[in-house]
Design an enzyme around this catalytic site. Structure first.
Site, mmCIF file in Angstrom:
data_model
loop_
_atom_site.group_PDB
_atom_site.id
_atom_site.type_symbol
_atom_site.label_atom_id
_atom_site.label_comp_id
_atom_site.label_asym_id
_atom_site.label_seq_id
_atom_site.Cartn_x
_atom_site.Cartn_y
_atom_site.Cartn_z
ATOM 1 N N ARG A 164 19.761 -30.356 -39.711
ATOM 2 C CA ARG A 164 18.670 -30.922 -40.511
ATOM 3 C C ARG A 164 19.134 -31.090 -41.950
ATOM 4 O O ARG A 164 20.114 -30.452 -42.365
ATOM 5 C CB ARG A 164 17.469 -29.956 -40.492
ATOM 6 N N ASP A 167 13.243 -29.816 -43.568
ATOM 7 C CA ASP A 167 13.745 -29.077 -42.399
ATOM 8 C C ASP A 167 13.374 -29.802 -41.104
ATOM 9 O O ASP A 167 13.882 -29.470 -40.034
ATOM 10 C CB ASP A 167 13.198 -27.640 -42.370
ATOM 11 N N LYS A 213 12.122 -23.424 -27.302
ATOM 12 C CA LYS A 213 11.199 -23.214 -28.430
ATOM 13 C C LYS A 213 9.995 -22.438 -27.906
ATOM 14 O O LYS A 213 9.415 -22.807 -26.886
ATOM 15 C CB LYS A 213 10.786 -24.589 -28.962
HETATM 16 P P1 AMP Z 1 7.600 -25.992 -38.277
HETATM 17 O O1 AMP Z 1 6.288 -26.070 -38.945
HETATM 18 O O2 AMP Z 1 7.526 -25.961 -36.782
HETATM 19 O O3 AMP Z 1 8.584 -26.991 -38.791
HETATM 20 O O4 AMP Z 1 8.193 -24.552 -38.637
HETATM 21 C C1 AMP Z 1 8.462 -24.128 -39.930
HETATM 22 C C2 AMP Z 1 9.125 -22.760 -39.900
HETATM 23 O O5 AMP Z 1 8.245 -21.773 -39.358
HETATM 24 C C3 AMP Z 1 10.387 -22.676 -39.052
HETATM 25 O O6 AMP Z 1 11.255 -21.800 -39.682
HETATM 26 C C4 AMP Z 1 9.882 -22.111 -37.761
HETATM 27 O O7 AMP Z 1 10.890 -21.489 -37.013
HETATM 28 C C5 AMP Z 1 8.843 -21.124 -38.255
HETATM 29 N N1 AMP Z 1 7.819 -20.834 -37.229
HETATM 30 C C6 AMP Z 1 6.869 -21.687 -36.799
HETATM 31 N N2 AMP Z 1 6.099 -21.097 -35.852
HETATM 32 C C7 AMP Z 1 6.571 -19.845 -35.686
HETATM 33 C C8 AMP Z 1 6.195 -18.740 -34.856
HETATM 34 N N3 AMP Z 1 5.173 -18.812 -34.009
HETATM 35 N N4 AMP Z 1 6.924 -17.614 -34.962
HETATM 36 C C9 AMP Z 1 7.944 -17.531 -35.804
HETATM 37 N N5 AMP Z 1 8.358 -18.522 -36.612
HETATM 38 C C10 AMP Z 1 7.685 -19.672 -36.565
HETATM 39 MG MG MG Z 2 10.296 -27.581 -37.895
#
Ligand code: AMP
Ligand code: MG
Length: 484
Positions: free
Chosen positions: A178, A248, A108
Site C-alpha cells: 500500500r 493504507d 481477513k
Molecule cells: P480498515 O478500516 O479496514 O482499513 O482498517 C484500518 C486499520 O484497523 C487496519 O490496521 C486494520 O487492520 C485495523 N482493524 C480493523 N478492524 C479490526 C479488528 N476488528 N481488529 C483489529 N484490527 C482491526
Molecule cells: Mg484497510
C-alpha cells in the site's frame, strides 16, 4: 497449493510472524469456484468443503505457508497514523495461477496480531459477504480489484453494537503493498527498507522498470499514478464510491482494495457519500479524483530521500509529476465519459456536451447507471429513443447528432457504449437485502443468484431485470459502515 513467501525476504521490520487464531466451527459459506480454478487449487482440496473450511478459516496451515501480518502506516481521513498494519489479517503466502501470475492469499478476520490495537481481530459475516459480492462485481465490470476466494463462517460470535456471526474472508490480491507501506518506513527514516520495498514492488508490479536505479523511483511514481488514474477513472465510470480512500487502502498495484463502507452511486450527484463516518464528504463520489491525487503526492513524498540527498533537488524532480496529475486525470476521465456517450474520439466541443449531459443528470436527479444503459439501448430501440428524448430533451438530439457525425453504424456505437455502460451494478438496496439473507437466515441462495447476474454486468440475463431497479427512496437514508 504451492506457497512461496517472498514478502518474508524483505526482513522482519516488514511484518510479524503470527498464525491465525483457530476458530470453533468453520463452515464454508461462499466459494469462488472460477477463481479456485484459476489458482489451480488441487482437486482433493477443492472438492472437500470441510477441508476448505479448515484451510480458509486459518485452522489448518498448508505446507509451505508462513503466515505473517504486514506492517503499514497511513493517512486516515488526512491524519497520519505511523503504525496501522494487519490487525485482523494474515498473509498466508503467494501462489502462481494458471497464467503464471503471482497472487497474495490473505485471510481477513483471522485473529489478533501485534497490529490489532484495541480490535478483536475478527470480522462479522455481513462485511465479509459485502467484500465477496462487491469485489466479484467489480472484477466482472472490468475494474482492477482484489478478489475473494472464500467466506467461511467461524461458529463464533463477534461483538459489535449487537452480537453478530463471525467470518473469515480470503482475499486474493496482486499484492498487499500500500502507499501506507511506504509511509511506514519513510516515517521511520529507514531508507534501506524503502529501497528494498521499491525493488520488491518493481519486481512484482513493474518489472519493466528494473535496473534503472535512481531513475526508477521517478518512473515508479509515474507508473503507480498511471494505474491509479486508470483505477479511479474506472470507479467513476461504473459509479463506485470507495468510501475510505485512506493511504493504507491505496495499493501500489492499482487494485481496488478494502470494501468496508463502499457503495454504488444511484442518482447522479458528485456530492454523494454514504459512509457513516465520512461526515465532511472527504471521500464523496466526485471527490475521488482529488483524493487520489493527494494520496499520490503522499506516496511521492516517501521516495524523496531516495531520489536526492538534497531535499530541494528531490522536490524539483518529483514536482512536475505531481503537478501534471490533474490534467492527466482529466484527459483519461474525459475519454472515458466520451466512450460512455459513444464517442470513439473527442473533439473540442465534446467536453461541453459531456458537461451538459452530466449537469442535466444532476439537475433532474436521474440514475447514473440506468440513464447510460438507456442511452446505449436508444441506439437500437426506437421506443427507448423516444423515452430518452422525453427525459433529456434537446441534449438528446444534440447527442444523437454528434454520434451520427462519426459515420459509424448504430450497432457499432452501441457496441462501444455497451462495453462502458453496465446493464446492472450491485445496487445498494440489493446488496443489503442479500447480506440480510446471509446473516439472518444463514442462507446463501440469494447471494449466489445475485452473483450470477453481477458476473455478466454488460449483458441482460433472464433474471438481470430483478436487480436493475433504482432504490425506491433514491437511497435517501442509506448509510454504510466500516465493517471492522
Ligand atoms: P480498515 O478500516 O479496514 O482499513 O482498517 C484500518 C486499520 O484497523 C487496519 O490496521 C486494520 O487492520 C485495523 N482493524 C480493523 N478492524 C479490526 C479488528 N476488528 N481488529 C483489529 N484490527 C482491526
Ligand atoms: Mg484497510
Amino acid at each position: 497449493m504451492k506457497f512461496s513467501n517472498s514478502y518474508i525476504g524483505l526482513g522482519e521490520a516488514f511484518y510479524e510472524r503470527i498464525r491465525p487464531t483457530p476458530v470453533r466451527d468453520p463452515r464454508l459459506f461462499l466459494w469462488n469456484s472460477s477463481l479456485a480454478e484459476q489458482l489451480d487449487i488441487p482437486d482433493e482440496l477443492k472438492n472437500d468443503p470441510v477441508a476448505l473450511a479448515q484451510v480458509f478459516s486459518g485452522n489448518q496451515i498448508l505446507p509451505g505457508s508462513e503466515p505473517i501480518a504486514t506492517a503499514y502506516a497511513g493517512h486516515q481521513f488526512g491524519s497520519f497514523v505511523p503504525r496501522l498494519g494487519d490487525g485482523r489479517a494474515h498473509l498466508l503466502g503467494e501462489v502462481l495461477d494458471q497464467f503464471g501470475k503471482g497472487w497474495d492469499i490473505q485471510l481477513k478476520g483471522s485473529g489478533r496480531t501485534s497490529f490489532s490495537r484495541g480490535g478483536d481481530g475478527r470480522c462479522p459475516l455481513g462485511p465479509a459477504v459485502r467484500e465477496f459480492i462487491m469485489s466479484e462485481a467489480m472484477n466482472a465490470l472490468g475494474v482492477p480489484t482484489t478478489r475473494s476466494l472464500a467466506v467461511v463462517t467461524t461458529g463464533e460470535p463477534v461483538f459489535r453494537e449487537t452480537t453478530l456471526p463471525g467470518a473469515v474472508v480470503t482475499r486474493v490480491a496482486g499484492s498487499h503493498i500500500r502507499v501506507g507501506t511506504f509511509q511506514y518506513f519513510a516515517a521511520r527514516g529507514d531508507l534501506q527498507a524503502l529501497k528494498n520495498l521499491c525493488s520488491y514492488a518493481i519486481k512484482r508490479h513493474y518489472p519493466e522498470l528494473r535496473g534503472e536505479a535512481q531513475k526508477s523511483y521517478i518512473l515508479l511514481i509515474d507508473k503507480v499514478i498511471e494505474r491509479q488514474i486508470r483505477l479511479v477513472v474506472d470507479w467513476m465510470r461504473v459509479g463506485f464510491i470507495h468510501g475510505v480512500m485512506n493511504t493504507d487502502n491505496t495499493t501500489i498495484s492499482g487494485e481496488t482494495i478494502d470494501y468496508g463502507p463502499c457503495a454504488m452511486l444511484g442518482i447522479y450527484d458528485p456530492r454523494t457519500v454514504y459512509s457513516s463516518i465520512d461526515t465532511m464528504g472527504r471521500y464523496a463520489f466526485g471527490n475521488q479524483p482529488r483524493i487520489i491525487h493527494w494520496n499520490m503526492a503522499r506516496f511521492s513524498e516517501c521516495l524523496l530521500p531516495l531520489i536526492h540527498d538534497d531535499a530541494k533537488k528531490a522536490v524539483d524532480r518529483i514536482g512536475p509529476v505531481i503537478t501534471a496529475f490533474p490534467d492527466r486525470f482529466e484527459t483519461e476521465y474525459m475519454k472515458m465519459l466520451g466512450k460512455k456517450l459513444g464517442l470513439a474520439s473527442l473533439g473540442e466541443e465534446d467536453r461541453n456536451l459531456i458537461a451538459s449531459v452530466l449537469n442535466l443528470l444532476r439537475e433532474k436527479r436521474l440514475d447514473y447507471t440506468a440513464t447510460f444503459d438507456l442511452l446505449t439501448e436508444s441506439l437500437v430501440s426506437e421506443a427507448v429513443a423516444f423515452r430518452m428524448k422525453d427525459e433529456l430533451g434537446g441534449y438528446f438530439e444534440l447527442w444523437q447528432k454528434r454520434v451520427a457525425e462519426q459515420h459509424m453504424v448504430p450497432q457499432e456505437v452501441h457496441a462501444l457504449m455497451r462495453q462502458q455502460n453496465p446493464a446492472v451494478i450491485p445496487r445498494n438496496h440489493h446488496v443489503e437485502e442479500v447480506i440480510r439473507e446471509c446473516v439472518e437466515k444463514g442462507e446463501v441462495t440469494s447471494a449466489e443468484k445475485f452473483l450470477q447476474v453481477l458476473r455478466s454486468p454488460y449483458e441482460e440475463l433472464p433474471q438481470t431485470y430483478e436487480y436493475q431497479d433504482p432504490p425506491s427512496d433514491g437511497d435517501a437514508n442509506y448509510q454504510t459502515f466500516c465493517g471492522t
